[in-house]
Write a protein that holds these residues in place. Structure first.
Motif, short mmCIF file in Angstrom:
data_model
loop_
_atom_site.label_atom_id
_atom_site.label_comp_id
_atom_site.label_asym_id
_atom_site.label_seq_id
_atom_site.Cartn_x
_atom_site.Cartn_y
_atom_site.Cartn_z
N TYR A 1 24.80 36.05 20.87
CA TYR A 1 24.22 37.27 21.64
C TYR A 1 22.81 37.58 21.58
O TYR A 1 22.16 38.80 22.35
CB TYR A 1 24.76 38.48 21.13
CG TYR A 1 26.43 38.51 21.21
CD1 TYR A 1 27.07 38.58 22.50
CD2 TYR A 1 27.13 38.34 20.09
CE1 TYR A 1 28.53 38.60 22.73
CE2 TYR A 1 28.59 38.28 19.91
CZ TYR A 1 29.32 38.26 21.28
OH TYR A 1 30.55 38.23 21.28
N VAL B 1 26.66 42.83 23.41
CA VAL B 1 28.06 42.10 23.30
C VAL B 1 28.83 42.57 24.69
O VAL B 1 29.24 41.55 25.24
CB VAL B 1 28.84 42.86 22.02
CG1 VAL B 1 30.35 42.35 22.13
CG2 VAL B 1 28.44 42.25 20.79
N CYS B 2 28.94 43.64 25.02
CA CYS B 2 29.78 44.07 26.28
C CYS B 2 28.79 44.19 27.46
O CYS B 2 29.07 44.56 28.45
CB CYS B 2 30.45 45.35 25.95
SG CYS B 2 29.52 46.88 25.76
N ASP C 1 33.55 48.06 17.23
CA ASP C 1 33.85 46.78 17.60
C ASP C 1 32.74 45.94 18.10
O ASP C 1 32.89 44.74 17.55
CB ASP C 1 35.11 47.18 18.67
CG ASP C 1 36.53 47.44 17.99
OD1 ASP C 1 36.57 47.42 16.95
OD2 ASP C 1 37.18 48.05 18.92
N CYS C 2 31.92 46.57 18.90
CA CYS C 2 31.00 45.60 19.27
C CYS C 2 30.08 45.06 18.19
O CYS C 2 29.58 43.99 18.27
CB CYS C 2 30.23 46.43 20.48
SG CYS C 2 31.05 46.41 22.07
N ASP D 1 23.79 47.29 24.88
CA ASP D 1 24.59 46.50 23.95
C ASP D 1 24.86 45.14 24.24
O ASP D 1 25.29 44.73 25.49
CB ASP D 1 26.07 47.14 24.27
CG ASP D 1 27.04 46.76 23.11
OD1 ASP D 1 27.05 45.72 22.80
OD2 ASP D 1 27.79 47.70 22.85
N PHE E 1 24.53 49.57 19.52
CA PHE E 1 26.27 49.11 20.17
C PHE E 1 27.03 50.32 20.50
O PHE E 1 26.84 51.42 19.71
CB PHE E 1 26.82 48.28 19.05
CG PHE E 1 26.20 47.23 18.62
CD1 PHE E 1 26.36 45.85 19.52
CD2 PHE E 1 25.27 46.92 17.57
CE1 PHE E 1 25.82 44.68 18.83
CE2 PHE E 1 24.77 45.78 17.20
CZ PHE E 1 25.04 44.87 18.10
N CYS E 2 27.82 50.31 21.42
CA CYS E 2 28.44 51.42 22.03
C CYS E 2 29.93 51.59 20.91
O CYS E 2 30.20 52.73 21.23
CB CYS E 2 28.76 51.07 23.49
SG CYS E 2 30.44 49.68 23.43
N SER E 3 30.16 50.69 20.22
CA SER E 3 31.18 51.06 19.44
C SER E 3 31.23 50.08 18.01
O SER E 3 30.55 49.29 18.18
CB SER E 3 32.51 50.53 20.08
OG SER E 3 32.57 49.12 20.32
N GLU F 1 31.79 42.68 16.25
CA GLU F 1 31.71 41.15 17.06
C GLU F 1 30.39 40.59 16.83
O GLU F 1 30.08 39.33 16.55
CB GLU F 1 31.91 41.43 18.34
CG GLU F 1 31.88 40.27 19.25
CD GLU F 1 32.77 39.19 19.06
OE1 GLU F 1 33.64 39.27 18.41
OE2 GLU F 1 32.26 37.78 19.20
#
Ligand code: ZN
Length: 48
Positions: free
Chosen positions: A47, A8-9, A35-36, A6, A31-33, A39
């Motif tokens: 990114y 982002v995080c 939200d990520c 991911d 992405f894990c979520s 973003e």
């Protein structure tokens, strides 16, 4: 199944566990979520 990162995080997740994917610049990002993913959609160039 491949592991993916991911951007982002920084979390490494299994591709099959990704909650969201986004296509950008000819690549697919995982992405894990949501939200990520959100973003990333707002600031993809931060990114990649
Ligand atoms: Zn994440």
């Amino acid at each position: 199944m491949a592991d993916v990162k991911d951007p982002v995080c920084g979390m490494v997740i299994a591709e099959s566990d990704a909650v969201a994917t986004v296509e950008h610049g000819g690549s697919t990002y995982y992405f894990c979520s949501q939200d990520c993913a959100e973003e990333f959609r707002e600031n993809p160039d931060d990114y990649t």
